[in-house]
Design an enzyme around this catalytic site. Structure first.
Site, PDB file in Angstrom:
ATOM      1  N   SER A  84      12.943   4.358  -8.334  1.00 11.85           N
ATOM      2  CA  SER A  84      11.995   4.776  -7.300  1.00 11.85           C
ATOM      3  C   SER A  84      12.319   6.213  -6.917  1.00 11.85           C
ATOM      4  O   SER A  84      13.362   6.762  -7.299  1.00 11.85           O
ATOM      5  CB  SER A  84      12.113   3.867  -6.073  1.00 11.85           C
ATOM      6  OG  SER A  84      13.363   4.074  -5.427  1.00 11.85           O
ATOM      7  N   ASP A 105       9.100   3.867 -10.701  1.00  9.23           N
ATOM      8  CA  ASP A 105       8.359   2.941  -9.847  1.00  9.23           C
ATOM      9  C   ASP A 105       7.351   3.688  -8.980  1.00  9.23           C
ATOM     10  O   ASP A 105       7.157   4.890  -9.116  1.00  9.23           O
ATOM     11  CB  ASP A 105       9.358   2.150  -9.008  1.00  9.23           C
ATOM     12  CG  ASP A 105       8.820   0.807  -8.536  1.00  9.23           C
ATOM     13  OD1 ASP A 105       7.748   0.385  -9.022  1.00  9.23           O
ATOM     14  OD2 ASP A 105       9.471   0.171  -7.695  1.00  9.23           O
ATOM     15  N   HIS A 121       6.133  -6.079  -0.075  1.00  8.97           N
ATOM     16  CA  HIS A 121       7.501  -5.583  -0.205  1.00  8.97           C
ATOM     17  C   HIS A 121       8.320  -5.932   1.036  1.00  8.97           C
ATOM     18  O   HIS A 121       7.794  -5.958   2.147  1.00  8.97           O
ATOM     19  CB  HIS A 121       7.503  -4.054  -0.355  1.00  8.97           C
ATOM     20  CG  HIS A 121       7.053  -3.582  -1.689  1.00  8.97           C
ATOM     21  ND1 HIS A 121       6.318  -2.430  -1.866  1.00  8.97           N
ATOM     22  CD2 HIS A 121       7.231  -4.085  -2.931  1.00  8.97           C
ATOM     23  CE1 HIS A 121       6.071  -2.248  -3.145  1.00  8.97           C
ATOM     24  NE2 HIS A 121       6.611  -3.233  -3.811  1.00  8.97           N
ATOM     25  N   GLY A 122       9.596  -6.137   0.850  1.00  8.08           N
ATOM     26  CA  GLY A 122      10.515  -6.228   1.973  1.00  8.08           C
ATOM     27  C   GLY A 122      10.462  -7.545   2.722  1.00  8.08           C
ATOM     28  O   GLY A 122      10.115  -8.594   2.183  1.00  8.08           O
TER      29      GLY A 122
END
Length: 288
Positions: free
Chosen positions: A100, A147, A264-265
């Site tokens: 990323s 990413d 995400h997360g």
């Protein structure tokens, strides 16, 4: 920090129309030749280490034919790269190592100035070279990927493409196997238009582009989509049509990361409803 994602996008439909309107029965399924293979090692030219171009694309078709996905792990340094390579080697399967923008900066060192994304470029390029150096020793094929790249992070993307170009001129293949553009926060037409311009740069090097439609919820790498409307978390089959019509004349080597409610997360239980059937429906829509 390891982020696990799965690379099983709509690669197959992109090849279904790449040969024009008239298609033979054999062309109806571009993955058909891989169904009878006993192993990914049966793919012509398959080798341990980083793979790119047609070889990487053919591995994705093999995965499609066999009905499984490749895991992709975000890595932030040599130790996490080694962990992924060791695990992949132990089970004897290929894997993605990806970087990323924030993880790339961490790879280079947080003390470096990153105002113009120079540390992120340096970290991603260093990471790719590192994986190229050590992956063959682990005896499994590896794809090196970058990413999510939002519009504000395009200087990072540009720097990696420049490194790809230099490596291509020296070796005949790009440094990375593939890159992801995540412009899903932008209007759909702008998203597709920018992806088309980048795919034109990538196609001569046979780089694979992953692009995203719809928004992935939650928070990752400084991008906060936790407050987006729920309807934006789900792509529609019609969303893919403009992507297909625009990108397929440029190159077959692109995949679509369609949103199916993924987040995400951290999120509260019950706040996420995954609808993976969307991936099936979008591929069916494009095939028809």
């Amino acid at each position: 920090w390891l982020k696990l994602s799965f690379r099983q996008r709509s690669a197959a439909p992109h090849q279904k129309r790449s040969q024009g309107v008239a298609r033979s029965a054999a062309m109806a399924d571009p993955c058909a030749e891989y169904k009878s293979m006993n192993s990914f090692w049966d793919i012509p030219g398959m080798k341990p280490g980083v793979i790119t171009g047609d070889l990487a694309w053919n591995l994705l078709k093999y995965c499609k034919a066999k009905g499984f996905a490749l895991p992709a792990f975000n890595c932030t340094g040599s130790s996490t790269c080694n962990a992924v390579l060791e695990a992949a080697a132990k089970i004897g399967m290929p894997a993605y190592i990806q970087f990323s923008e924030g993880g790339s900066a961490f790879f280079a060192g947080k003390a470096l100035d990153n105002k113009n994304k120079q540390a992120s470029i340096l970290g991603a390029v260093a990471g790719a070279h590192y994986v190229r150096a050590v992956a063959p020793a682990y005896g499994i094929p590896v794809l090196v990927h970058s990413d999510h790249c939002a519009k504000k992070l395009l200087p990072w993307f540009d720097g990696m493409l420049e490194a790809d170009k230099v490596h291509f001129e020296q070796t005949g293949e790009p440094l990375f196997s593939s890159h992801m553009l995540d412009l899903s926060e932008e209007p759909h037409e702008e998203n597709v238009s920018i992806c088309a311009e980048y795919l034109k740069k990538m196609a001569p090097m046979k780089l694979i582009l992953e692009m995203e439609i719809g928004i992935t919820g939650g928070v990752e790498d400084g991008v906060d989509n936790s407050g987006v409307s729920k309807d934006k978390l789900y792509s529609t089959p019609e969303d893919t049509e403009l992507v297909w019509n625009t990108l397929s004349p440029i190159s077959e080597k692109f995949t679509i990361a369609a949103a199916f409610g993924n987040v995400h997360g951290v999120y509260a239980p019950g706040n996420v409803e995954l609808k993976p059937v969307i991936l099936h429906n979008t591929q069916k829509y494009i095939k028809e």
